[in-house]
Structure formats: structure tokens, C-alpha cells
Design a protein around this motif. Structure first.
Motif, PDB file in Angstrom:
ATOM      1  N   MET A   3      24.543  28.921 -55.722  1.00 36.70           N
ATOM      2  CA  MET A   3      23.197  29.391 -55.489  1.00 36.70           C
ATOM      3  C   MET A   3      22.311  29.161 -56.712  1.00 36.70           C
ATOM      4  N   GLN A   4      22.822  29.411 -57.889  1.00 35.14           N
ATOM      5  CA  GLN A   4      22.065  29.208 -59.116  1.00 35.14           C
ATOM      6  C   GLN A   4      21.688  27.738 -59.291  1.00 35.14           C
ATOM      7  N   ILE A   5      22.625  26.865 -58.998  1.00 31.46           N
ATOM      8  CA  ILE A   5      22.369  25.437 -59.147  1.00 31.46           C
ATOM      9  C   ILE A   5      21.313  24.975 -58.167  1.00 31.46           C
ATOM     10  N   ASN A   6      21.351  25.499 -56.936  1.00 36.25           N
ATOM     11  CA  ASN A   6      20.342  25.127 -55.958  1.00 36.25           C
ATOM     12  C   ASN A   6      18.951  25.535 -56.399  1.00 36.25           C
ATOM     13  N   VAL A   7      18.838  26.700 -57.054  1.00 36.24           N
ATOM     14  CA  VAL A   7      17.548  27.147 -57.559  1.00 36.24           C
ATOM     15  C   VAL A   7      17.029  26.188 -58.619  1.00 36.24           C
ATOM     16  N   VAL A   8      17.925  25.763 -59.503  1.00 37.87           N
ATOM     17  CA  VAL A   8      17.526  24.805 -60.539  1.00 37.87           C
ATOM     18  C   VAL A   8      17.020  23.523 -59.907  1.00 37.87           C
ATOM     19  N   LEU A   9      17.711  23.056 -58.870  1.00 35.70           N
ATOM     20  CA  LEU A   9      17.294  21.823 -58.205  1.00 35.70           C
ATOM     21  C   LEU A   9      15.937  22.001 -57.541  1.00 35.70           C
ATOM     22  N   TYR A  10      15.684  23.199 -57.011  1.00 35.53           N
ATOM     23  CA  TYR A  10      14.407  23.444 -56.358  1.00 35.53           C
ATOM     24  C   TYR A  10      13.272  23.317 -57.355  1.00 35.53           C
ATOM     25  N   LEU A  36      29.688  21.518 -63.965  1.00 32.02           N
ATOM     26  CA  LEU A  36      29.989  20.645 -62.839  1.00 32.02           C
ATOM     27  C   LEU A  36      30.843  19.454 -63.262  1.00 32.02           C
ATOM     28  N   THR A  37      30.636  18.962 -64.465  1.00 30.69           N
ATOM     29  CA  THR A  37      31.438  17.848 -64.975  1.00 30.69           C
ATOM     30  C   THR A  37      32.916  18.224 -65.029  1.00 30.69           C
ATOM     31  N   HIS A  38      33.204  19.411 -65.505  1.00 32.03           N
ATOM     32  CA  HIS A  38      34.603  19.874 -65.565  1.00 32.03           C
ATOM     33  C   HIS A  38      35.173  20.096 -64.161  1.00 32.03           C
ATOM     34  N   MET A  39      34.356  20.653 -63.279  1.00 29.68           N
ATOM     35  CA  MET A  39      34.813  20.945 -61.920  1.00 29.68           C
ATOM     36  C   MET A  39      35.157  19.662 -61.159  1.00 29.68           C
ATOM     37  N   LEU A  40      34.375  18.608 -61.384  1.00 31.56           N
ATOM     38  CA  LEU A  40      34.492  17.377 -60.600  1.00 31.56           C
ATOM     39  C   LEU A  40      35.246  16.263 -61.319  1.00 31.56           C
ATOM     40  N   LYS A  41      35.887  16.605 -62.429  1.00 32.32           N
ATOM     41  CA  LYS A  41      36.616  15.587 -63.193  1.00 32.32           C
ATOM     42  C   LYS A  41      37.605  14.851 -62.292  1.00 32.32           C
ATOM     43  N   ASN A  42      37.674  13.534 -62.467  1.00 30.47           N
ATOM     44  CA  ASN A  42      38.553  12.645 -61.696  1.00 30.47           C
ATOM     45  C   ASN A  42      38.109  12.459 -60.248  1.00 30.47           C
ATOM     46  N   LEU A  43      36.918  12.954 -59.905  1.00 29.21           N
ATOM     47  CA  LEU A  43      36.343  12.729 -58.580  1.00 29.21           C
ATOM     48  C   LEU A  43      35.106  11.862 -58.715  1.00 29.21           C
ATOM     49  N   ASP A  44      34.785  11.150 -57.656  1.00 24.71           N
ATOM     50  CA  ASP A  44      33.547  10.377 -57.652  1.00 24.71           C
ATOM     51  C   ASP A  44      33.091  10.171 -56.219  1.00 24.71           C
ATOM     52  N   SER A  45      31.819   9.921 -56.073  1.00 27.99           N
ATOM     53  CA  SER A  45      31.251   9.605 -54.771  1.00 27.99           C
ATOM     54  C   SER A  45      31.179   8.086 -54.662  1.00 27.99           C
ATOM     55  N   ILE A  46      31.968   7.529 -53.754  1.00 27.26           N
ATOM     56  CA  ILE A  46      32.058   6.076 -53.599  1.00 27.26           C
ATOM     57  C   ILE A  46      31.820   5.716 -52.129  1.00 27.26           C
ATOM     58  N   ASP A  47      30.803   4.901 -51.895  1.00 25.05           N
ATOM     59  CA  ASP A  47      30.477   4.464 -50.533  1.00 25.05           C
ATOM     60  C   ASP A  47      30.317   5.654 -49.583  1.00 25.05           C
ATOM     61  N   GLY A  48      29.710   6.726 -50.091  1.00 28.25           N
ATOM     62  CA  GLY A  48      29.429   7.874 -49.249  1.00 28.25           C
ATOM     63  C   GLY A  48      30.578   8.842 -49.065  1.00 28.25           C
ATOM     64  N   GLN A  65      31.840  18.214 -52.029  1.00 28.36           N
ATOM     65  CA  GLN A  65      30.876  17.158 -51.716  1.00 28.36           C
ATOM     66  C   GLN A  65      29.470  17.606 -52.107  1.00 28.36           C
ATOM     67  N   GLN A  66      29.130  18.850 -51.807  1.00 26.04           N
ATOM     68  CA  GLN A  66      27.821  19.376 -52.169  1.00 26.04           C
ATOM     69  C   GLN A  66      27.676  19.511 -53.678  1.00 26.04           C
ATOM     70  N   SER A  67      28.748  19.927 -54.340  1.00 23.66           N
ATOM     71  CA  SER A  67      28.716  20.029 -55.801  1.00 23.66           C
ATOM     72  C   SER A  67      28.497  18.658 -56.442  1.00 23.66           C
ATOM     73  N   MET A  68      29.117  17.630 -55.873  1.00 26.35           N
ATOM     74  CA  MET A  68      28.929  16.273 -56.391  1.00 26.35           C
ATOM     75  C   MET A  68      27.475  15.831 -56.220  1.00 26.35           C
TER      76      MET A  68
END
Length: 393
Positions: A3-10, A36-48, A65-68
Motif C-alpha cells: 500500500m505504501q509503495i502504491n501511494v508513492v507511485l501515485y 524491492l531489490t532484495h525481495m525480487l533478487k534473481n527474478l526478472d520480467s521477461i517477455d511479459g 508480479q505486481q511488486s516487479m
């Protein structure tokens, strides 16, 4: 946290009319970016799709997926900061004003030749030349059948994974249809360099009259398959490609597919497939683009560019540099290597189209990768330079 991150994006979107966000925004948001970098380490969004870099497996997790998506959006905003822009200008090898405009730091999905040509500002006359050059190559029978098989095999793997988690009647029927489609394609693939197919007799010399199939049969199966899996369409990466390839199937639906016909008849039918597709698939066709991607890279995926960049003048008359970028969750070697390969695929496509158009001037290509806290460095891959930049505040 979400929720906090969504507010920042807004707040970020509210201030999107400004090239630079207030320094307070960067200061407030940077800890979220690190988290988020630590949470998503070793993950990536590739071709959707969300991919685990360690084993190239697909990760099915809506929350991740939303965090990415959030991570990439926040990182993209940081690329417009004075710190990031100043870092780019210190590299003499990077064209001036590279990624300086906000529009150049946005994402881009390429799913047709027209989009490539619009980006490169290729004229209408040159676009005709591109189509005339590309079509006969990418509509060859083995390319056409190979692309269809790649889509069906990918979809088969996806719904097998889905069947383990949430089996339902539609998925089970879909599996049976895919099996039938692949069996149909097996009958359509007749080329064998070791065979003596030229000696194959014509149907009149065989015992009985074999039933001839047409491409219309697989078109009907595609319609049934899309109907069976319509409730799962948001989860299946390869499903939309069935609709894309229907454009080509409609053009060749009356062409015969049969291994039991003679060699000359078989080659004639394969030639009809190529001729009909070459004649009817237009410049903006997504089917044509899918065939091109399979022809170039053995992949049917559209091209997803996270940082679209642009074509820049590069130190001399008629010398240009095409720059595009990607955001990484880690600067570890495996993650960087994966990002470089993705960028190389996108950059290579644009260079191929530009060269096919016969445009004047020398073209260099550069890839740029950003990661929180990474050290500034560069690597060479297939003769092209890729720069790794750190995101800092």
C-alpha cells in the motif's frame, strides 16, 4: 508495504508533467527501491512473464508480479534524476543527451514491423522494400510450421503446469486439442534430408484413397482451443499467439496437408503456403512479425523494451547509435548476462530492419542496464557494448 509503495507511485504519476521530481521524492522513495531489490533478487520480467534467473522457470505469483511492476516503475523514475543523468554524460562513449527525455525512459512493446519502422522513422517506400525482402524468407514452409509448433509446445507446457495447480474441464479439453494440433503439424512437416521422398508414389498408386487434410482443420482446432481456454487467457502467455496466427491460417485454409501425396504435389502445396502468406501478410501484420521473430531468434515472443531510448547522432556525419535499456534486480553475473541477451535481441531486430531498408549511415548499438548500487562498468557481447549503471541517490 504494497500500500505504501502504491501511494508513492501515485504521487509520481501526479508529477509526471515534470522532467525532474523533487529531491524529497527521491529521498523518500529510495529505501522502497532497495527493499524491492532484495525481495525480487534473481527474478526478472521477461517477455511479459516473471522468470527465475537461476533456472529460467516461470514464477506464477500475482503479488510478486505486481511488486516487479512497481519496482520497474520506481526505478524508471530514478533514471530521470539529476544524479543518473549526470552519470550518463560522463561517459564519452555514450551519445550526448542519451535517455535525457522522459519519453525515452518509457517502456515499449514491439509486435509489428510498423512499430519498428515508426521508431526508426523509415519512409513508406522503404517499408515496402522491407516487406518485399522479409516476406519470402519468413514464410518458408519450415518457418511457418516451426513457429506454430513453438506456440503450441509453449502452450502445452503452460497448461500442464496449470493443470497441476487448478485442473478444470476446459484445461483438460485444451490439452487434447493441442495434442491433435501437434499431430496435424507432424503430418505437415515433410522435409527430411535423408529421405527418398522424391520416390514417393502419388495417391492414385496407393491402396485406397487417403483422406486429405487442409489447413482449415487446424484453424478450427485453434478456434476450439481458444474457446476452451478463454477463462485462463490472463494466465497463458502463448494463448494470444493463437489469435495472431489465425490471420495466416485464414489465408491458406484451402491448402492441402498430407504426407501420403507425391513429392511434387507436396512441394507444390508447401509453395502455395509461402506464396499466399507472402502476398497477404501486410507490413503491420502481427502474424508476419511473429514469423520474423521465429526466423531470427527461434522465439515467437513480442519484443518488450523497458527503456526504449532512441536513435542518436554519434560523433560524425551519417553515424548513429541506437540505445535501449533494461532495469535489473541484481548486478550478479547471471542476471546481467540474461539482461544483456534480452537487450541484444531487441537491438538486433532494429538493426536488422534498418539494414534491410537500406538506410544510409553507420549504426552502432548500445545496451544500458541499471541496478541499485551497481558499479559502473561495461561488457561486450557479440561485438556490441553494454553499459551497467548504478541507481543511486
Amino acid at each position: 508495504m504494497a500500500m505504501q509503495i502504491n501511494v508513492v507511485l501515485y504521487h509520481c504519476s501526479e508529477e509526471s508533467h515534470e522532467e525532474n521530481l523533487p529531491s524529497e521524492w527521491y529521498e523518500k522513495t529510495f529505501p522502497k527501491l532497495i527493499e524491492l531489490t532484495h525481495m525480487l533478487k534473481n527474478l526478472d520480467s521477461i517477455d511479459g512473464r516473471l522468470i527465475n534467473i537461476n533456472d529460467n522457470s516461470v514464477v506464477i505469483d500475482d503479488s510478486l508480479q505486481q511488486s516487479m511492476h512497481t519496482f520497474k516503475s520506481l526505478a524508471r523514475a530514478f533514471l530521470g534524476s539529476p544524479t543518473a543523468q549526470q552519470a550518463l554524460t560522463t561517459h564519452t562513449a555514450i551519445p550526448p543527451l542519451c535517455f535525457s527525455k522522459k519519453s525515452e525512459r518509457g517502456p515499449m512493446t514491439i509486435n509489428s514491423l510498423t512499430r519498428v519502422c515508426n521508431f526508426l522513422n523509415i519512409s513508406a517506400q522503404q517499408r515496402k522494400l522491407i516487406r518485399l525482402s522479409i516476406c519470402p524468407q519468413v514464410t518458408q514452409h519450415q518457418i511457418w510450421t516451426g513457429a506454430l509448433e513453438e506456440i503450441l509446445s509453449g502452450l502445452k507446457s503452460e497448461i500442464e503446469l496449470m493443470g497441476h495447480h487448478s485442473p478444470n474441464k476446459g484445461v483438460k479439453i485444451g490439452q487434447q486439442i493441442i495434442y491433435s494440433c501437434l499431430k496435424f503439424l507432424d503430418a505437415a512437416v515433410t522435409y527430411d534430408p535423408d529421405s527418398t521422398s522424391w520416390m514417393r508414389p502419388s495417391p492414385s498408386k496407393l491402396n485406397g484413397s487417403p483422406v486429405s487434410h487442409k489447413w482449415e482443420d487446424i484453424l478450427e482446432m485453434f478456434n476450439d482451443l481458444m474457446n476452451c481456454l478463454r477463462k485462463e487467457k490472463e494466465k497463458l502467455f502463448h494463448l494470444p499467439k493463437l489469435g495472431v496466427m489465425k490471420e495466416g491460417l485464414l489465408q491458406i485454409k484451402d491448402v492441402v496437408v498430407d504426407k501420403n501425396i507425391g513429392y511434387r504435389e507436396t512441394r507444390h502445396q508447401e509453395s502455395l503456403v509461402q506464396k499466399k502468406l507472402t502476398k497477404t501478410l501486410g507490413h503491420s501484420s502481427r502474424c508476419l512479425f511473429t514469423l520474423l521473430m521465429y526466423y531470427l531468434y527461434g522465439s515467437v515472443a513480442d519484443v518488450e523494451v523497458e527503456i526504449c531510448g532512441g536513435l542518436y547522432e554519434s560523433g560524425g556525419k551519417d553515424r548513429f547509435c541506437l540505445c535501449m535499456g533494461k532495469i535489473l534486480t541484481s548486478d550478479e553475473e547471471k542476471t546481467v548476462r540474461s539482461g544483456v541477451k534480452q537487450l541484444d535481441r531487441a537491438l538486433g531486430l532494429f538493426k536488422y530492419v534498418r539494414e534491410t531498408a537500406g538506410m544510409k549511415g553507420d549504426l552502432d548499438i548500445q545496451g544500458h542496464l541499471w541496478c541499485v548500487g551497481a558499479e559502473e562498468t561495461s561488457v561486450t557481447y557479440r561485438g556490441n557494448r553494454f553499459f551497467v549503471h548504478g541507481i543511486r541517490f
